[in-house]
Scaffold this active site. Sequence first.
Site, mmCIF file in Angstrom:
data_model
loop_
_atom_site.group_PDB
_atom_site.id
_atom_site.type_symbol
_atom_site.label_atom_id
_atom_site.label_comp_id
_atom_site.label_asym_id
_atom_site.label_seq_id
_atom_site.Cartn_x
_atom_site.Cartn_y
_atom_site.Cartn_z
ATOM 1 N N ASN A 37 2.513 -4.348 10.593
ATOM 2 C CA ASN A 37 2.572 -3.649 9.309
ATOM 3 C C ASN A 37 2.911 -2.180 9.505
ATOM 4 O O ASN A 37 3.738 -1.603 8.779
ATOM 5 C CB ASN A 37 1.233 -3.798 8.582
ATOM 6 C CG ASN A 37 1.269 -3.254 7.177
ATOM 7 O OD1 ASN A 37 2.094 -3.659 6.360
ATOM 8 N ND2 ASN A 37 0.389 -2.314 6.877
ATOM 9 N N ASP B 200 6.467 -0.253 8.423
ATOM 10 C CA ASP B 200 6.383 0.818 7.420
ATOM 11 C C ASP B 200 7.218 2.038 7.810
ATOM 12 O O ASP B 200 7.569 2.850 6.946
ATOM 13 C CB ASP B 200 4.927 1.271 7.233
ATOM 14 C CG ASP B 200 4.150 0.336 6.318
ATOM 15 O OD1 ASP B 200 4.802 -0.449 5.601
ATOM 16 O OD2 ASP B 200 2.911 0.389 6.326
ATOM 17 N N ASP C 100 17.075 24.888 -29.976
ATOM 18 C CA ASP C 100 17.316 23.664 -29.218
ATOM 19 C C ASP C 100 16.025 22.932 -28.834
ATOM 20 O O ASP C 100 16.082 21.797 -28.361
ATOM 21 C CB ASP C 100 18.093 23.978 -27.930
ATOM 22 C CG ASP C 100 19.529 24.393 -28.218
ATOM 23 O OD1 ASP C 100 20.170 23.739 -29.048
ATOM 24 O OD2 ASP C 100 19.993 25.379 -27.632
ATOM 25 N N ASN D 2 5.796 -13.527 2.609
ATOM 26 C CA ASN D 2 4.700 -13.620 3.577
ATOM 27 C C ASN D 2 3.490 -14.333 2.988
ATOM 28 O O ASN D 2 2.789 -15.081 3.674
ATOM 29 C CB ASN D 2 4.305 -12.228 4.049
ATOM 30 C CG ASN D 2 5.341 -11.618 4.978
ATOM 31 O OD1 ASN D 2 6.117 -12.353 5.609
ATOM 32 N ND2 ASN D 2 5.370 -10.308 5.077
ATOM 33 N N GLU E 184 0.812 -1.224 0.000
ATOM 34 C CA GLU E 184 0.000 0.000 0.000
ATOM 35 C C GLU E 184 0.839 1.265 0.000
ATOM 36 O O GLU E 184 0.386 2.325 -0.444
ATOM 37 C CB GLU E 184 -0.960 -0.001 1.201
ATOM 38 C CG GLU E 184 -0.347 0.327 2.565
ATOM 39 C CD GLU E 184 0.347 -0.879 3.205
ATOM 40 O OE1 GLU E 184 0.777 -0.763 4.359
ATOM 41 O OE2 GLU E 184 0.453 -1.927 2.551
ATOM 42 N N ASP F 218 25.982 21.911 -26.489
ATOM 43 C CA ASP F 218 26.662 22.923 -27.285
ATOM 44 C C ASP F 218 27.945 23.283 -26.547
ATOM 45 O O ASP F 218 28.148 22.896 -25.393
ATOM 46 C CB ASP F 218 25.758 24.143 -27.455
ATOM 47 C CG ASP F 218 26.263 25.094 -28.527
ATOM 48 O OD1 ASP F 218 27.291 24.797 -29.157
ATOM 49 O OD2 ASP F 218 25.624 26.147 -28.731
#
Length: 866
Positions: free
Chosen positions: A701, A705, A612, A676, A298, A340
């Site tokens: 979780n 994170d 250019d 997992n 997520e 250039d």
Amino acid sequence: MLQPRTVSRTAAIKAPVAAYWSGTEEAALREVESRRDGLSAAEAAMRLTRDGPNSVSDERIASWLSLLLHQFASPLVLILVFAAVVAGIVQEWLDAAIILAIVLGSTLLSFAQEYRASAAVAELRQRLALTTRVRRDGQVVSAPFADVVRGDVILLSAGAVIPADGFVLSATDLLVSEAALTGESFPVEKRPGSLAVATPLAQRTNSVFLGTSVRSGTAEVVVMATGRRTQFGAIADRLTAKPIESDFAQSVRRFGAMLIRVMIVVVLFVLTANQLLGRPFLDSLLFAVALGVGLSPELLPAVVSVTLAAGARSLARSGVLVRHLEAIENLGSMTVLCTDKTGTLTEGEIVLTAAVDAAGRPSRSVEQLAYINAAFETGIENPLDQAIVAAGAAASLSTEGYAKVDEIPYDFIRKRLTIVVQPSNQQDQRLIITKGAFINVLPLCATYLAADGHESALDTVSRAKIEADYQARSEQGFRVLALATRRIGVKPDYVMADEAEMCFAGLLIFADPPKPESGAAIRDLASLGVAVKVISGDNRHVVASVARALGLEAATLLTGPDIAAMKDEALWNLAQRTTLFAEIDPQQKERIIRALQRSGQSVGYLGDGINDAPALYAADVGISVQNAVDVARESADVVLLRRDLGVIRQGVEGGRRTFANTLKYICITISANFGNMISMAVATPLLPFLPMAATQILLNNFMSDLPAMAISSDAVDAPQLASSQRLRVADIQLFMIVFGLISSVFDLITFAALLLVFRTGEAAFQTSWFVESLLTELAVVLVLRTHGPAWKSQPGQLLLWITTGVSLLALVAPYLGPVSSIFGFTPLPLPLLTSLVAIALGYVLATEAAKLWFYGRLKQKQAPLI
């Protein structure tokens, strides 16, 4: 193309002006309720409030509130909220409160990161926003494109991007490139006047249009339509359509989608298995929901955005402003830089060192003619004319006694500029003065100005002497222009055909020495695997001289005429082996870029001029400078605060650092989630209870994170910065399988130890796997963040401290009374905890060994993953 901030349009906006090109200047001004000296500031502000900003898009800048609410629009968040509601309905208040608390913490974390990223991008866009000169209160002021309104009188000059549709009030040699609107590659001359109502768009020579650009000349224009009411806005659907994704973005999206599909299958399997085993439905449902959230990537889009935005902020501090975040990936993968020479390889401070006659002797009359030509020029501003005017002023030259009659503007095909003047002492004749590239001026000449002041025939011998003088000066590194004149009779206007039968007057010699630091920058780029190629309109001798001074290979050189005579297949082959391209026109610049891309190179192009723009569009990463003309800046992906190859080197390293950190998260997340999934699919039907409570999965979780958000600031090993980087789907799939399966093997070892050795009950098993799962997820971040041995690579301080802190929290969580009771943890015996740490250590060692094998295998293939 033009995307300033906007608000929704309202019904108060007036309808587009009908057929304004068929009326007069007075009618156009009357229609938009304006006047020749423009609007007042108060009138402009009122119209801006009424009509809204000048934009073809209805996109708005996201406010903090809308960005916060957007976090709750995620399907995964809504699933968690649904789970909390279900828990509340059955009066599982603690579970519901825990779920909602974790949802709030996760969304606030994501919001903080995305808001910071959004603010950084908005700041960069504001710094790069285009402006235009507009008359307000009778004064010429600079205004952002978004603030231009109907009735404004704007002033245009060479290099400007036109901010709105308008009617030409006055113009001097105005040439406009309308390729963005009509597809016509050649510039169109614009002038005041009235046209028939039925005149098609491409033939409306008295009108200019949003999104087009001025090639040469000047003009004053009254704005007739802005935003969606412009011709460009009429095809805004093409602009508001979803942009084409880069290969990198497509790969990231495909990986995320694949994991979500597999996650759905695993969740349904687990839920079905739990029901067949007779486990409580609510527990099984909450477990399945939490498992789905834990297995899904997520944070993948957020981490990619945050990492790119952090990279953009870092590059900005180095003097590199990124217009499109995706360009960071291309900057890091660049293998060839085309540039250039003027201002990049050289000092850019051009000085007129001499004006000589046909015999090579200093000549004040040649300098006077050059001064008249440069002083009366009104088209493209350029450093050569500025150098001539500065030298003339220092020599007390003036245009007194000459009145300008006409101008044939410079263009990139003729490569010359002609001014027609009326000498005050010769009313029956006029003088044409032409200045330009030597090879484009000398063929126009039939005579030359001799030492006695008389014209002599330009025969083979005299022509050869002039050419030899030109070549000798060019080989010394001087830039050389030719000057020619012609007496001509009085007539209404003058055209290119009048540039004939001219008298060669002499040469203008300019000095622009190489930058001492450019040679070191070229070597630094070479050490990063980036080859520098010079694409210049200058003659071959000057380009070769500068190249030799900077250590570039001067023997491999192609000229514009060489390329014009070449088939594409030949250019594909030769471009790869050529370092210098001289006497190149704008169309050939783009052709060279395409040829290099065709040979598999990722090409960057550095340019700041009108000519250019095509090459900037064609390049994988277009690079311009802050003081470039508008059309060049608008065509570029990256803008430099100063024109310096050293800044580009920093940009390449910054791009590679950002790219590497993005791929770290992708690889680690994808492999961990895949592992997992395998573990859960195997364990669920074999265990007599749920392997982890729903709230424990969500906490796991959330805690895992936290380090992910710090990856954007992680250090990157020097070997990863030493070469260009590409995302290869096959390699990442192999990475996912190898390291995901290793994770699953140690998960199963943990399960076996808990059940067969320690014979744990439900609470102890769930607590143990929570600790083990979190420790291994955190440890693997530090292992897989580097290609080499983990102990030899110093991680970023933020990543190290967050990972260490969360790891300690994982170990002590079961022993913290309030946390333990809320999440269903139980204190673990020391032997069990020691075993878990030992298993985690074994996992780290196995992952380290597998990593060294994996990257060694890729190195043998000479294809590093990142």
